[in-house]
Design a protein around this motif. Sequence first.
Motif, PDB file in Angstrom:
ATOM      1  N   VAL A  56      58.959  51.392  28.866  1.00  0.00           N
ATOM      2  CA  VAL A  56      58.686  50.551  30.025  1.00  0.00           C
ATOM      3  C   VAL A  56      58.769  49.085  29.631  1.00  0.00           C
ATOM      4  CG1 VAL A  56      57.077  50.075  31.913  1.00  0.00           C
ATOM      5  CG2 VAL A  56      57.122  52.339  30.853  1.00  0.00           C
ATOM      6  N   SER A  57      59.462  48.297  30.439  1.00  0.00           N
ATOM      7  CA  SER A  57      59.525  46.844  30.219  1.00  0.00           C
ATOM      8  C   SER A  57      59.212  46.152  31.541  1.00  0.00           C
ATOM      9  CB  SER A  57      60.912  46.427  29.712  1.00  0.00           C
ATOM     10  OG  SER A  57      61.904  46.780  30.655  1.00  0.00           O
ATOM     11  N   GLY A  58      58.439  45.062  31.484  1.00  0.00           N
ATOM     12  CA  GLY A  58      58.115  44.309  32.690  1.00  0.00           C
ATOM     13  C   GLY A  58      56.631  44.335  33.010  1.00  0.00           C
ATOM     14  N   PRO A  59      56.154  43.353  33.810  1.00  0.00           N
ATOM     15  CA  PRO A  59      54.712  43.208  34.068  1.00  0.00           C
ATOM     16  C   PRO A  59      54.169  44.132  35.158  1.00  0.00           C
ATOM     17  CG  PRO A  59      55.911  41.472  35.179  1.00  0.00           C
ATOM     18  CD  PRO A  59      56.943  42.267  34.437  1.00  0.00           C
ATOM     19  N   LEU A  60      54.999  45.002  35.723  1.00  0.00           N
ATOM     20  CA  LEU A  60      54.638  45.911  36.814  1.00  0.00           C
ATOM     21  C   LEU A  60      54.385  45.127  38.115  1.00  0.00           C
ATOM     22  CD1 LEU A  60      54.179  48.869  37.585  1.00  0.00           C
ATOM     23  CD2 LEU A  60      51.758  48.539  37.206  1.00  0.00           C
ATOM     24  N   ARG A 104      45.077  46.851  41.051  1.00  0.00           N
ATOM     25  CA  ARG A 104      44.518  48.112  41.529  1.00  0.00           C
ATOM     26  C   ARG A 104      43.527  47.874  42.660  1.00  0.00           C
ATOM     27  NH1 ARG A 104      41.293  51.131  37.758  1.00  0.00           N
ATOM     28  NH2 ARG A 104      42.062  53.002  38.758  1.00  0.00           N
ATOM     29  N   PRO A 105      43.728  48.488  43.835  1.00  0.00           N
ATOM     30  CA  PRO A 105      42.728  48.360  44.893  1.00  0.00           C
ATOM     31  C   PRO A 105      41.421  49.045  44.520  1.00  0.00           C
ATOM     32  CG  PRO A 105      44.457  49.905  45.523  1.00  0.00           C
ATOM     33  CD  PRO A 105      44.896  49.263  44.254  1.00  0.00           C
ATOM     34  N   GLU A 106      41.505  50.077  43.656  1.00  0.00           N
ATOM     35  CA  GLU A 106      40.299  50.793  43.261  1.00  0.00           C
ATOM     36  C   GLU A 106      39.373  49.935  42.415  1.00  0.00           C
ATOM     37  OE1 GLU A 106      43.311  51.794  42.932  1.00  0.00           O
ATOM     38  OE2 GLU A 106      43.557  53.648  44.063  1.00  0.00           O
ATOM     39  N   SER A 107      39.908  48.858  41.855  1.00  0.00           N
ATOM     40  CA  SER A 107      39.065  48.010  41.021  1.00  0.00           C
ATOM     41  C   SER A 107      38.035  47.263  41.856  1.00  0.00           C
ATOM     42  CB  SER A 107      39.929  47.000  40.252  1.00  0.00           C
ATOM     43  OG  SER A 107      40.527  46.088  41.145  1.00  0.00           O
ATOM     44  N   GLY A 108      38.266  47.166  43.172  1.00  0.00           N
ATOM     45  CA  GLY A 108      37.330  46.461  44.032  1.00  0.00           C
ATOM     46  C   GLY A 108      37.390  44.963  43.879  1.00  0.00           C
ATOM     47  N   ARG A 109      38.394  44.479  43.158  1.00  0.00           N
ATOM     48  CA  ARG A 109      38.486  43.047  42.904  1.00  0.00           C
ATOM     49  C   ARG A 109      39.536  42.455  43.834  1.00  0.00           C
ATOM     50  NH1 ARG A 109      38.185  42.224  36.541  1.00  0.00           N
ATOM     51  NH2 ARG A 109      37.764  40.159  37.280  1.00  0.00           N
ATOM     52  N   GLU A 110      39.093  41.919  44.934  1.00  0.00           N
ATOM     53  CA  GLU A 110      40.005  41.354  45.916  1.00  0.00           C
ATOM     54  C   GLU A 110      39.753  39.858  46.032  1.00  0.00           C
ATOM     55  OE1 GLU A 110      39.422  43.524  49.457  1.00  0.00           O
ATOM     56  OE2 GLU A 110      40.288  45.374  48.677  1.00  0.00           O
ATOM     57  N   GLY A 111      40.738  39.162  46.557  1.00  0.00           N
ATOM     58  CA  GLY A 111      40.586  37.723  46.735  1.00  0.00           C
ATOM     59  C   GLY A 111      41.216  36.950  45.598  1.00  0.00           C
ATOM     60  N   ASN A 112      41.405  35.661  45.837  1.00  0.00           N
ATOM     61  CA  ASN A 112      42.100  34.828  44.858  1.00  0.00           C
ATOM     62  C   ASN A 112      41.259  34.491  43.641  1.00  0.00           C
ATOM     63  OD1 ASN A 112      44.415  34.721  46.412  1.00  0.00           O
ATOM     64  ND2 ASN A 112      43.670  32.954  47.576  1.00  0.00           N
ATOM     65  N   GLU A 113      39.925  34.704  43.738  1.00  0.00           N
ATOM     66  CA  GLU A 113      39.085  34.296  42.611  1.00  0.00           C
ATOM     67  C   GLU A 113      39.185  35.268  41.447  1.00  0.00           C
ATOM     68  OE1 GLU A 113      36.253  36.339  45.542  1.00  0.00           O
ATOM     69  OE2 GLU A 113      38.109  35.205  45.561  1.00  0.00           O
ATOM     70  N   TYR A 114      39.790  36.455  41.667  1.00  0.00           N
ATOM     71  CA  TYR A 114      39.934  37.422  40.587  1.00  0.00           C
ATOM     72  C   TYR A 114      41.400  37.520  40.178  1.00  0.00           C
ATOM     73  CZ  TYR A 114      35.217  38.791  41.691  1.00  0.00           C
ATOM     74  OH  TYR A 114      33.878  38.771  41.891  1.00  0.00           O
ATOM     75  N   PRO A 115      41.667  37.581  38.896  1.00  0.00           N
ATOM     76  CA  PRO A 115      43.065  37.570  38.443  1.00  0.00           C
ATOM     77  C   PRO A 115      43.747  38.921  38.618  1.00  0.00           C
ATOM     78  CG  PRO A 115      41.607  37.730  36.561  1.00  0.00           C
ATOM     79  CD  PRO A 115      40.718  37.573  37.769  1.00  0.00           C
ATOM     80  N   ARG A 116      45.073  38.872  38.689  1.00  0.00           N
ATOM     81  CA  ARG A 116      45.893  40.082  38.640  1.00  0.00           C
ATOM     82  C   ARG A 116      46.321  40.240  37.183  1.00  0.00           C
ATOM     83  NH1 ARG A 116      48.058  41.468  43.672  1.00  0.00           N
ATOM     84  NH2 ARG A 116      47.397  40.053  45.309  1.00  0.00           N
ATOM     85  N   PHE A 117      45.842  41.297  36.550  1.00  0.00           N
ATOM     86  CA  PHE A 117      46.059  41.427  35.112  1.00  0.00           C
ATOM     87  C   PHE A 117      47.527  41.636  34.764  1.00  0.00           C
ATOM     88  CE2 PHE A 117      41.582  42.880  35.530  1.00  0.00           C
ATOM     89  CZ  PHE A 117      41.024  41.846  34.816  1.00  0.00           C
ATOM     90  N   GLY A 118      48.161  42.574  35.452  1.00  0.00           N
ATOM     91  CA  GLY A 118      49.533  42.910  35.097  1.00  0.00           C
ATOM     92  C   GLY A 118      49.575  43.882  33.935  1.00  0.00           C
ATOM     93  N   GLY A 119      50.752  44.463  33.713  1.00  0.00           N
ATOM     94  CA  GLY A 119      50.907  45.389  32.598  1.00  0.00           C
ATOM     95  C   GLY A 119      50.810  46.839  33.042  1.00  0.00           C
ATOM     96  N   ILE A 120      51.259  47.719  32.179  1.00  0.00           N
ATOM     97  CA  ILE A 120      51.357  49.142  32.496  1.00  0.00           C
ATOM     98  C   ILE A 120      49.988  49.796  32.623  1.00  0.00           C
ATOM     99  CG2 ILE A 120      51.479  49.918  30.099  1.00  0.00           C
ATOM    100  CD1 ILE A 120      53.530  51.262  33.086  1.00  0.00           C
ATOM    101  N   ASN A 121      48.937  49.177  32.046  1.00  0.00           N
ATOM    102  CA  ASN A 121      47.617  49.794  32.094  1.00  0.00           C
ATOM    103  C   ASN A 121      47.113  49.974  33.513  1.00  0.00           C
ATOM    104  OD1 ASN A 121      47.171  50.342  29.466  1.00  0.00           O
ATOM    105  ND2 ASN A 121      46.130  48.433  29.003  1.00  0.00           N
ATOM    106  N   GLU A 122      47.485  49.055  34.412  1.00  0.00           N
ATOM    107  CA  GLU A 122      47.042  49.168  35.794  1.00  0.00           C
ATOM    108  C   GLU A 122      47.551  50.466  36.419  1.00  0.00           C
ATOM    109  OE1 GLU A 122      45.060  46.434  37.473  1.00  0.00           O
ATOM    110  OE2 GLU A 122      44.751  46.549  35.319  1.00  0.00           O
ATOM    111  N   LEU A 123      48.804  50.803  36.125  1.00  0.00           N
ATOM    112  CA  LEU A 123      49.391  52.039  36.646  1.00  0.00           C
ATOM    113  C   LEU A 123      48.802  53.267  35.956  1.00  0.00           C
ATOM    114  CD1 LEU A 123      51.414  53.744  38.192  1.00  0.00           C
ATOM    115  CD2 LEU A 123      53.170  53.069  36.545  1.00  0.00           C
ATOM    116  N   LEU A 124      48.593  53.177  34.664  1.00  0.00           N
ATOM    117  CA  LEU A 124      48.063  54.339  33.932  1.00  0.00           C
ATOM    118  C   LEU A 124      46.648  54.689  34.398  1.00  0.00           C
ATOM    119  CD1 LEU A 124      49.336  53.602  30.307  1.00  0.00           C
ATOM    120  CD2 LEU A 124      50.386  55.005  32.090  1.00  0.00           C
ATOM    121  N   LYS A 125      45.846  53.651  34.733  1.00  0.00           N
ATOM    122  CA  LYS A 125      44.499  53.928  35.237  1.00  0.00           C
ATOM    123  C   LYS A 125      44.569  54.657  36.569  1.00  0.00           C
ATOM    124  CE  LYS A 125      42.325  49.952  33.005  1.00  0.00           C
ATOM    125  NZ  LYS A 125      41.842  48.572  33.221  1.00  0.00           N
ATOM    126  N   ASP A 126      45.513  54.241  37.431  1.00  0.00           N
ATOM    127  CA  ASP A 126      45.682  54.923  38.717  1.00  0.00           C
ATOM    128  C   ASP A 126      46.066  56.380  38.511  1.00  0.00           C
ATOM    129  OD1 ASP A 126      45.009  52.715  40.112  1.00  0.00           O
ATOM    130  OD2 ASP A 126      46.990  52.279  40.904  1.00  0.00           O
TER     131      ASP A 126
END
Length: 273
Positions: A56-60, A104-126
């Motif tokens: 896998v290559s790219g920030p997802l 991830r919507p499941e993270s419950g972290r919505e809004g601009n004050e929380y960062p979007r991490f990026g990376g394959i880990n977000e998909l693997l957690k889902d």
Amino acid sequence: MSAKPKLRSIWVFHLNTGSCNGCDIEIIDVLTPFYDVERFGIKLVGSPRHAHAMLVSGPLTRQAYYGAKMAIKAMPPEPRIIVAIGTCTCSGGIFYNGYPVYRRPESGREGNEYPRFGGINELLKDLRDEGVKVGPVIYIPGCPPRPEEIIYGIAQLVGLVEKKLSYQHYTEETSPFRLPEMPIEERIRLTLREKLRHVVGYLDRDAILEDFMKLVEKAEKSENPKEELRKLVEEYNSKQKDMRIVFCMKLLESEYWRVKDAISAGKEFVYWI
């Protein structure tokens, strides 16, 4: 006898999840006769249904998320190995907290004050939340990683070499982010620069920020810096034909006082870094 089974031959499928193509070129490089990764039993296949491992290559990105999810699900359940090529795939890289990156919507972290991490880990957690089994994950950071580094990572995968580094898991709770000690003016300038990244490109933001900081320098010399800065910004904006620059200057003005007032009062606040 080692408890870790050695894989004699691995069929891999290459998946781009929003890469700039830098890592993809290096992946192709290791497959060419010069590096010839097939001597280790690594073979590129055209379908995830035939693949033991996914390169896998790219920030997802959000657009790539659903396709990547289907491709990983299409792989055979065993061993279903994931090889993250490049810093973007490992942790988001320069696309960290970028608008097109999946969160991830499941993270419950919505809004601009929380960062979007990026990376394959977000998909693997889902996938793991959905009960999809995912095998070993190998991270090969670099921007892009050199062919030798990719081959070294694959050599670990097939059991030809052992790891030389130990794994450390980063969390915000255990390792809170702290800015290095710098002059207050520099800390303010850096957070304004990062905030500006959300609305303009890399090339434009430095020029706009430089103009704004000149206005700040003038305003700070007056008896009432807030009123003076507002007056200078309005005067600057009245000469602009591009409404995007007008918006940026107003944004910088409000953000500048937010950060400076918080520092003066000794309050905690969010740095845009």
